[in-house]
Design a protein around this motif. Structure first.
Motif, short mmCIF file in Angstrom:
data_model
loop_
_atom_site.label_atom_id
_atom_site.label_comp_id
_atom_site.label_asym_id
_atom_site.label_seq_id
_atom_site.Cartn_x
_atom_site.Cartn_y
_atom_site.Cartn_z
N GLY A 283 0.92 -1.23 0.08
CA GLY A 283 0.15 0.10 -0.11
C GLY A 283 0.94 1.23 0.02
O GLY A 283 1.99 1.20 0.26
N LYS A 284 0.10 2.52 -0.48
CA LYS A 284 0.96 3.61 -0.50
C LYS A 284 1.22 4.17 1.02
O LYS A 284 0.74 3.79 2.01
CB LYS A 284 0.14 4.82 -1.12
N ALA A 285 2.52 4.92 1.07
CA ALA A 285 2.97 5.69 2.27
C ALA A 285 2.15 6.92 2.54
O ALA A 285 1.57 7.65 1.39
CB ALA A 285 4.33 5.84 2.18
N PRO A 286 1.90 7.24 3.64
CA PRO A 286 1.13 8.31 4.11
C PRO A 286 1.87 9.83 3.86
O PRO A 286 2.07 10.58 4.82
CB PRO A 286 0.51 8.25 5.64
N VAL A 287 2.50 9.92 2.77
CA VAL A 287 3.36 11.12 2.60
C VAL A 287 3.13 11.64 1.09
O VAL A 287 2.63 10.92 0.27
CB VAL A 287 4.96 10.73 2.76
N SER A 288 3.71 12.71 1.15
CA SER A 288 3.36 13.38 -0.38
C SER A 288 4.55 14.44 -0.58
O SER A 288 5.49 15.02 0.24
CB SER A 288 2.15 14.44 -0.27
N LEU A 289 5.21 14.24 -1.85
CA LEU A 289 6.20 15.12 -2.17
C LEU A 289 5.85 16.47 -3.06
O LEU A 289 4.88 16.74 -3.59
CB LEU A 289 7.02 14.12 -3.17
N THR A 290 6.72 17.47 -2.57
CA THR A 290 6.58 18.96 -2.88
C THR A 290 6.82 18.98 -4.54
O THR A 290 6.08 19.56 -5.34
CB THR A 290 7.30 19.88 -2.26
N SER A 291 7.71 18.08 -4.98
CA SER A 291 7.94 18.24 -6.42
C SER A 291 7.27 17.21 -7.21
O SER A 291 7.02 17.48 -8.57
CB SER A 291 9.35 17.73 -6.77
N ARG A 292 6.38 16.51 -6.54
CA ARG A 292 5.47 15.50 -7.24
C ARG A 292 3.96 15.65 -6.70
O ARG A 292 3.86 14.94 -5.68
CB ARG A 292 5.90 14.22 -7.47
N PRO A 293 3.21 16.44 -6.93
CA PRO A 293 1.90 16.76 -6.27
C PRO A 293 1.08 15.52 -6.22
O PRO A 293 1.01 14.67 -7.20
CB PRO A 293 1.34 17.91 -7.01
N PRO A 294 0.31 15.19 -4.96
CA PRO A 294 -0.63 14.04 -5.09
C PRO A 294 -1.96 14.23 -5.68
O PRO A 294 -2.16 15.46 -6.02
CB PRO A 294 -0.61 14.02 -3.47
N HIS A 295 -2.80 13.33 -5.70
CA HIS A 295 -4.16 13.08 -6.12
C HIS A 295 -4.90 14.07 -5.04
O HIS A 295 -4.63 13.92 -3.74
CB HIS A 295 -4.64 11.79 -6.24
#
Length: 341
Positions: A283-295
């Motif tokens: 499953g996905k990790a509960p983080v988001s990247l500034t250079s790659r915006p999340p859904h």
């Protein structure tokens, strides 16, 4: 309001990430019992948090379940006669040509039949002179005529026999226990039903392919796997996160198009998973990247939504495919992309 319970905090954090989800799906995400999750959500909703707890059912299945329940007949009591008070008995039919007599009323002397509103007088019998109706006749009864008397009391009425319960409707057997996948949704096709004939859509492909699928409410969607960046440790570190020893990160870029009239109200990558060589789902990790915006949550009709999903997995794990599904358990709507080595 401040939330101090760590379990409530973890539950609310997962719900804030999903935005909208069924109780059993939220429970599967946080690894808790669905009943405990429902109890905590109702308690938190009543404490003033911006939280609404709902319920969903299949109307046809509930009506079938109610129609198949056995009906309990109302208990009937057979009236028992009171030996102290016998019901009044009707007078025997008068016999023409026989001497008249008095009708004996229980509790009064053997004399005339009293009529309300008139003085007590003998009860006249048609065709014979008015006189007292004797209760006991002198001498034997006429030949061929049995002695007249009050009709015997019949046996008390029997209560109706209890009918056996009706057979269980076959529709009831199609709904599983509460909080199961077959009970929570009403849009699943029931076993044994005729499936509509038509071309079977392709549910598998490779990186770059656009695959069709449907949402839980019948939303017509297409999902495209644009890129799988493995490893993506430099992007993970640039966002301020730190990997543990023998771990690596993977970033997956997908795009979802809503081609139908029904809005898709869930998070597009909520159940986007990596499949390892041994068949294990990651499953996905509960983080988001500034250079790659999340859904972002929701895709309106005619809208195209893209986003990036981050995964953290052991460095030795070999990823062979990416899988998308509108629910935690794979079903006929699940689509899969194979990753080229």
């Amino acid at each position: 309001m401040a939330v101090t319970d760590p379990v409530d905090s973890r539950l609310l954090a997962a719900l804030a990430e999903l935005g909208k989800a069924a109780v059993h799906e939220l429970a599967a995400k946080v690894g808790m019992d669905p009943r405990e999750v429902a109890y905590r959500l109702v308690s938190l909703s009543g404490s003033g948090l911006p939280l609404l707890v709902g319920v969903e059912s299949d109307p046809n299945g509930l009506r079938a379940a109610l129609a198949g329940a056995p009906q309990q007949p109302p208990s009937q009591q057979v009236p028992q006669p009171n030996p102290q008070q016998r019901p009044p008995q009707p007078p025997p039919s008068p016999v023409h040509g026989a001497p008249s007599g008095a009708y004996a009323v229980h509790g009064t002397p053997s004399a005339a039949y009293p009529v309300h509103g008139t003085p007590s007088a003998p009860y006249p019998v048609q065709g014979v002179p008015s006189g007292a109706y004797q209760v006991q006749r002198q001498g034997p009864p006429p030949m061929g005529r049995p002695p007249q008397g009050p009709p015997p009391l019949g046996p008390p009425p029997r209560p109706p026999m209890r009918q056996p319960p009706p057979p269980v409707d076959p529709v009831m057997s199609t709904w599983g226990p509460p909080q199961s996948a077959s009970w929570a949704r009403g849009d699943e096709q029931m076993p044994g039903a005729q499936a509509p004939k038509g071309p079977v859509p392709n549910r598998t492909g490779r990186t770059g392919d656009v695959l069709p699928s449907e949402g839980l409410e019948g939303e017509q969607l297409t999902v495209q796997l644009l890129e799988v960046q493995d490893p993506a440790d430099f992007l993970f570190s640039a966002a301020g996160y730190r990997l543990e020893e023998n771990e690596r990160s993977v970033v997956v870029h997908t795009e979802v198009v809503n081609r139908g009239p029904i809005p898709f109200a869930s998070l597009p990558d909520n159940f986007l998973e990596l499949i390892a060589a041994d068949g294990k789902a990651i499953g996905k990790a509960p983080v988001s990247l500034t250079s790659r915006p999340p859904h972002k949550i929701g895709v309106q009709p005619g809208e195209t939504a893209g986003g990036h999903t981050v995964y953290v997995l052991p460095e030795s794990t070999r990823v062979v495919s990416v899988r998308w599904s509108p629910r935690p358990e794979p079903d006929e709507r699940t689509i899969t992309w194979a990753i080229e080595d």
